[in-house]
Design an enzyme around this catalytic site. Structure first.
Site: not given
Ligand code: COA
Length: 257
Positions: A66, A111, A114, A134
């Site tokens: 992200a 992300g 993911e 993260e």
């Protein structure tokens, strides 16, 4: 719609979606999510699209996570909305009625990992690296990573990756079952296309019912979903064609009806 952060290319009914922010290692910002969401709406209904490949622009990254710059000042409330947005778009990938394959060509972090895990399966180039880093930011995954990683590689391995933030190479990802195949970088898209060309020959409703049933594998109602999806196939013309063709010893011609 004009896409500023995606590149789209359709060939042989396979839509290739390339996340196109190579200068930021294809990090997922709000624009990427909006554009992906829009493309997925089309994927669901456009009969010209039979399957999708998602990949990243450049040689370095699939998606490096992200976009950290975008959320560094967020409050808890903002973070909930951000996570929900990511989850919604990734559910739209996972629940798509057509196969969506991740072609991972470099870093698939946070992300990005993911996103790859929300796809129906994953193929990696030899230079791919996977991780959920993260914790290095004082965070945890927020787009389904704790759930999908655990489902895909098992709780012990997932716990280690989630808590250490360490990356794994393509070969380890293959050994863990996170990816199905590892290819040379230049053969990555071709490998996905060759698998998809096999899938394209099957009855489309059977494919969408496979996806629906397998997606419920880790729920209490997975077997019920399978029974209903199995039964639903009996309403299709393609089932009649497939079973008749078998009895008549000929190749079936599926129409998607
Ligand atoms: N969000 C925002 N920007 C990112 C990003 C992310 N997740 N990952 C990389 N970038 C940007 C960098 O800030 C840099 O931009 P700049 O040139 O304007 O400074 C550019 O992409 C290139 O990244 P850089 O860090 O210089 O490349 P590198 O080869 O030295 O390192 C990584 C590659 C992937 C190891 C490193 O970029 C990284 O750790 N990224 C963050 C991974 C992460 O924590 N993801 C989870 C986020 S929740």
């Amino acid at each position: 719609m004009d896409y500023s952060s995606l590149r789209l290319f359709i060939d042989n009914h396979i839509l290739t979606v390339t996340i196109n922010r190579p200068e930021k290692l294809n990090a997922l910002n709000a624009t990427v999510f909006t554009e992906l969401d829009h493309v997925l709406d089309d994927v669901y209904v456009n009969p010209d699209i039979q399957s999708v490949i998602i990949t990243g622009a450049g040689e370095k990254a699939f998606v490096a996570g992200a976009d950290i710059a975008e959320f560094s000042h967020y409050t808890e409330e903002d973070a909930k909305k951000l996570a929900q947005r990511g989850l919604d778009v990734f559910f739209k990938i996972e629940r798509a009625p057509k196969p969506i394959v991740a072609c991972v060509n470099g870093f698939a972090l946070g992300g990005g990992c993911e996103l790859a895990m929300a796809c129906h399966f994953r193929i990696a180039s030899v230079n791919a690296q996977f991780g959920q880093p993260e914790v290095n930011l004082g965070l945890i995954p927020g787009y389904g990573g704790t759930q999908r990683l655990t489902q895909l590689i098992g709780k012990g391995r997932a716990m280690e990756l989630l808590m250490s933030g360490q990356m794994i190479q393509a070969e380890t990802a293959l050994q863990y079952g996170l990816v199905n195949h590892v290819t040379p970088a230049e053969g990555l898209l071709e490998k996905a296309k060759s698998i998809l060309s096999i899938i394209h020959k099957k009855a489309p409703m059977a494919i969408s019912n496979c996806i629906k049933a397998a997606n419920d594998a880790y729920t209490d109602y997975g077997y019920e979903t399978e029974t209903n999806a199995f039964a639903a196939c009996f309403k299709t013309e393609d089932f009649k064609e497939g079973s008749t063709a078998f009895i008549e010893k000929r190749k079936p011609v599926f129409t998607g009806k």
